[in-house]
Design an enzyme around this catalytic site. Structure first.
Site, short mmCIF file in Angstrom:
data_model
loop_
_atom_site.label_atom_id
_atom_site.label_comp_id
_atom_site.label_asym_id
_atom_site.label_seq_id
_atom_site.Cartn_x
_atom_site.Cartn_y
_atom_site.Cartn_z
N CYS A 205 0.71 5.90 -4.83
CA CYS A 205 1.94 5.68 -5.60
C CYS A 205 2.25 6.91 -6.44
O CYS A 205 1.37 7.46 -7.11
CB CYS A 205 1.82 4.46 -6.50
SG CYS A 205 1.80 2.88 -5.61
N GLN B 66 8.52 -1.94 10.11
CA GLN B 66 8.81 -1.65 8.70
C GLN B 66 7.88 -2.46 7.79
O GLN B 66 7.62 -3.63 8.03
CB GLN B 66 10.27 -2.00 8.39
CG GLN B 66 11.27 -1.08 9.06
CD GLN B 66 11.34 0.29 8.41
OE1 GLN B 66 10.81 0.52 7.32
NE2 GLN B 66 11.98 1.23 9.10
N CYS C 108 13.91 8.44 6.84
CA CYS C 108 12.91 8.20 5.81
C CYS C 108 12.54 9.47 5.06
O CYS C 108 11.68 9.43 4.18
CB CYS C 108 11.67 7.54 6.39
SG CYS C 108 10.85 8.53 7.68
#
Length: 393
Positions: A87, A229, A346
């Site tokens: 993250c 996805q 993306c």
């Protein structure tokens, strides 16, 4: 290198704009420094992590002297400098994350394609994911030498073991991998899908292991380690955006390039379009043929397969990998003179490069939408509709 690190650790910098890749730009003694765990406008103390490049350094913000209003306390105990690299934005509010992603997309489109955009990154609704956590339905873990499952640290092969509660962005239905020891050095695939039991296993799953998903009013079969996805609302969101942008008419012809197991192909067929899908992964094409028996499919590299496809088509869907479609594919697509192209991207930089290439043949964006399919990370998904400008031929 060691001398530079020792001299620069503990330096204070003023943080500038966000850059593509999950970091912000700062300057130290005239040198560009890409700083992670910071926010634009902050004043921070940095620890330099990489001086191997002549033109820039990399660093972590280790002490926040003047925080941004968008800064929040991370809800992951292993997020931060020197920890998990999964993250980028655990320290940023959700609205702040979306503004940063919009800025990156706008900057890349403007700088690389000369296309202005002042839109917003749209949230994607899915029960239980409103806080930006619990959205990832597929998790790939690495196992350290102590048999603990974890994720790679940023730009490192070192493994950060998961916290006791597991990864906070993992969907709650994915099985726990922190409650047992695993084979050291291995990899794990933990996933959940709508209609089949959750699966935990080595990434070397057998060829006949498959799962079932539901999206766009259809059932989709695919290999357990095949592409789908990862956000539970992504497939339906992207299909809607593509169809709303293309406005397909019954009887039209369409190419679905990089079609995977046929998601957009099926949506086009259901709209009455004669669709032809292309995908290099032969296993995925096998599933696509079963998922969408009313379409044609070709297995092979897209740039090569396009040489054998019809020379005209009305519509094209491009959903390339992160590296983009590239000049050969873009040139081959626009040479067919489709009335509209839907580009699903993306990576903002790859998207902008391909948009610039299409513009050379008279195709310009008429719609640009961005979606927050990857909260807490720097990644953003975009759907761009390209149409020929008036008089282009």
């Amino acid at each position: 290198m060691t001398t530079h690190l020792q001299e620069s650790d503990g330096a204070t910098v003023e943080v500038g704009p966000v850059a593509h890749g999950g970091h912000c730009v700062a300057r130290l003694d005239g040198r560009v420094v890409f700083v992670r765990h910071a926010l634009p406008g902050e004043r921070v103390t940095i620890a330099v992590t990489d001086t191997t490049h002549d033109s820039f350094w990399r660093a972590d913000a280790v002490d926040i002297l003047e925080p941004s209003p968008d800064r929040v306390t991370s809800r992951c105990p292993v997020s931060g400098p020197g920890k998990c690299g999964g993250c980028d934005f655990q320290h940023v509010s959700l609205p702040g994350q979306r503004r940063l992603k919009a800025q990156v997309l706008a900057e890349q489109l403007d700088r690389l394609a000369g296309v202005p955009w002042d839109g917003e990154v749209e949230p994607v609704a899915s029960p239980g994911t409103e806080d930006g956590l619990g959205w990832r339905t597929r998790m790939r873990y690495h196992v350290d030498e102590q048999g603990r499952a974890g994720l790679r640290r940023h730009r490192s092969h070192e493994i950060q073991p998961l916290p006791a509660g597991g990864c906070p962005i993992a969907h709650p239905a994915t099985p726990s991998v922190v409650d047992r020891a695993w084979t050291p050095g291995g990899e794990l695939l933990a996933l959940t899908e709508v209609s089949a039991p959750v699966v935990v296993g080595a990434t070397t799953a057998s060829d006949d292991a498959e799962i079932v998903e539901h999206a766009a009013g259809r059932e989709w079969r695919l290999a357990v380690d095949g592409f789908w996805q990862v956000h539970p609302g992504a497939a339906d969101t992207l299909v809607r955006a593509v169809l709303e942008g293309l406005h397909p008419e019954p009887g039209e012809r369409a190419f679905d390039l990089y079609c995977g197991v046929g998601l957009f192909t099926g949506a086009l067929v259901d709209a009455g379009v004669r669709a032809w899908g292309v995908e290099w992964d032969r296993r995925a094409i096998g599933y696509a043929r079963g998922n969408v028996p009313g379409a044609k499919f070709t297995a092979g590299k897209v740039e090569r397969a396009l040489r054998t496809l019809p020379k005209r088509t009305d519509l094209v869907v491009l959903d390339p990998p992160r590296t983009g479609a590239g000049k050969d594919v873009v040139d081959a697509v626009v040479s067919r003179r489709p009335r509209a192209i839907a580009y699903v991207a993306c990576d903002p930089a790859a998207l902008a490069r391909d948009v610039a290439r299409a513009a050379r043949s008279g195709y310009r964006p008429t719609t640009i939408r961005a979606f927050d399919l990857f909260p807490m990370t720097h990644h953003v998904e975009a759907v761009v509709i390209l149409e020929p400008t008036t008089g282009a031929s």
